[in-house]
Scaffold this active site. Structure first.
Site, PDB file in Angstrom:
ATOM      1  N   CYS A 102       0.978  -1.022  -0.017  1.00 49.99           N
ATOM      2  CA  CYS A 102      -0.074  -0.026   0.089  1.00 49.99           C
ATOM      3  C   CYS A 102       0.844   1.272  -0.107  1.00 49.99           C
ATOM      4  O   CYS A 102       1.960   1.165   0.652  1.00 49.99           O
ATOM      5  CB  CYS A 102      -0.836  -0.157   1.171  1.00 49.99           C
ATOM      6  SG  CYS A 102      -1.999   1.377   1.300  1.00 49.99           S
ATOM      7  N   GLU A 145      -8.981  -1.128  -2.132  1.00 44.71           N
ATOM      8  CA  GLU A 145      -9.119   0.355  -2.546  1.00 44.71           C
ATOM      9  C   GLU A 145     -10.562   0.594  -1.950  1.00 44.71           C
ATOM     10  O   GLU A 145     -10.571   1.585  -1.002  1.00 44.71           O
ATOM     11  CB  GLU A 145      -9.258   0.734  -3.944  1.00 44.71           C
ATOM     12  CG  GLU A 145      -7.952   0.681  -4.847  1.00 44.71           C
ATOM     13  CD  GLU A 145      -6.739   1.136  -3.949  1.00 44.71           C
ATOM     14  OE1 GLU A 145      -6.868   2.138  -3.301  1.00 44.71           O
ATOM     15  OE2 GLU A 145      -5.739   0.576  -4.148  1.00 44.71           O
TER      16      GLU A 145
HETATM   17 NI    NI Z   1      -3.550   1.021  -0.106  1.00 42.50          NI
END
Ligand code: NI
Length: 190
Positions: A102, A145
């Site tokens: 991420c 997401e």
């Molecule tokens: Ni992320």
């Protein structure tokens, strides 16, 4: 267009629940310019996706795109997709283990269980309805997401014993993971 700063884990904005966007707000020049910034920021950081909340805007919009991504070279391409107010529904119980990273979590990857098959309802950036089925790694990216829009980060869902730096991922985990993902892609197409 502008490249925005990406919030890092520990910043409270990443734990907010993003609010829905109205059609009128979506069509405004401000929101359209924001979406351009979101895409530019995602591309600049080599992300496979980026949620608005990660650039300090807690609204339910995320961008997804995969094309020869150096962070995730095994991921099949995903054309640029903007999801507005997305709702994801697994279509069965099948799960797979996805080694995620991420842009808001520096130098860490971890294994997360994700649904293989999803029904996706959303608007595109112009407010046109999106209603589709997505599978495999693409479904994993969508779930990562949309988690951001609900204040969740992959580390919340990951088995901590699988945490690895990116260097040690390359060294010890990449080969077996990529083999499994190639088998998944061969079976479900993405
Ligand atoms: Ni992320």
């Amino acid at each position: 267009m502008a490249i925005r700063k990406i919030a890092q884990i520990g910043h409270p904005v990443l734990r907010q629940i993003a609010r829905e966007v109205s059609l009128e707000e979506l069509k405004s020049a401000t929101t359209q310019a924001f979406i351009d910034d979101l895409v530019e920021t995602m591309r600049d950081a080599d992300g496979a996706g980026l949620a608005a909340i990660q650039v300090y805007e807690p609204i339910r919009i995320c961008a997804i795109e995969v094309r020869n991504n150096p962070r995730y070279p095994y991921k099949p391409p995903i054309p640029l997709t903007i999801l507005v107010n997305p709702v994801l529904t697994p279509i069965d119980d099948e799960l797979f283990d996805n080694y995620e990273g991420c842009l808001s979590v520096p130098n860490l990857r971890g294994m997360v269980q994700r649904s293989v098959h999803l029904h996706v309802k959303a608007w595109d950036r112009h407010g046109n309805p999106i209603d589709e089925l997505v599978h495999g790694l693409k479904a994993g990216t969508y779930q990562h997401e949309v988690d951001h829009l609900n204040g969740r980060i992959f580390v919340d869902r990951a088995d901590p014993s699988t945490f690895t730096t990116w260097t040690e991922f390359e060294r010890y985990h990449r080969a077996s993971f990529v083999e499994k993902m190639q088998a998944l892609v061969a079976r479900v197409g993405s």
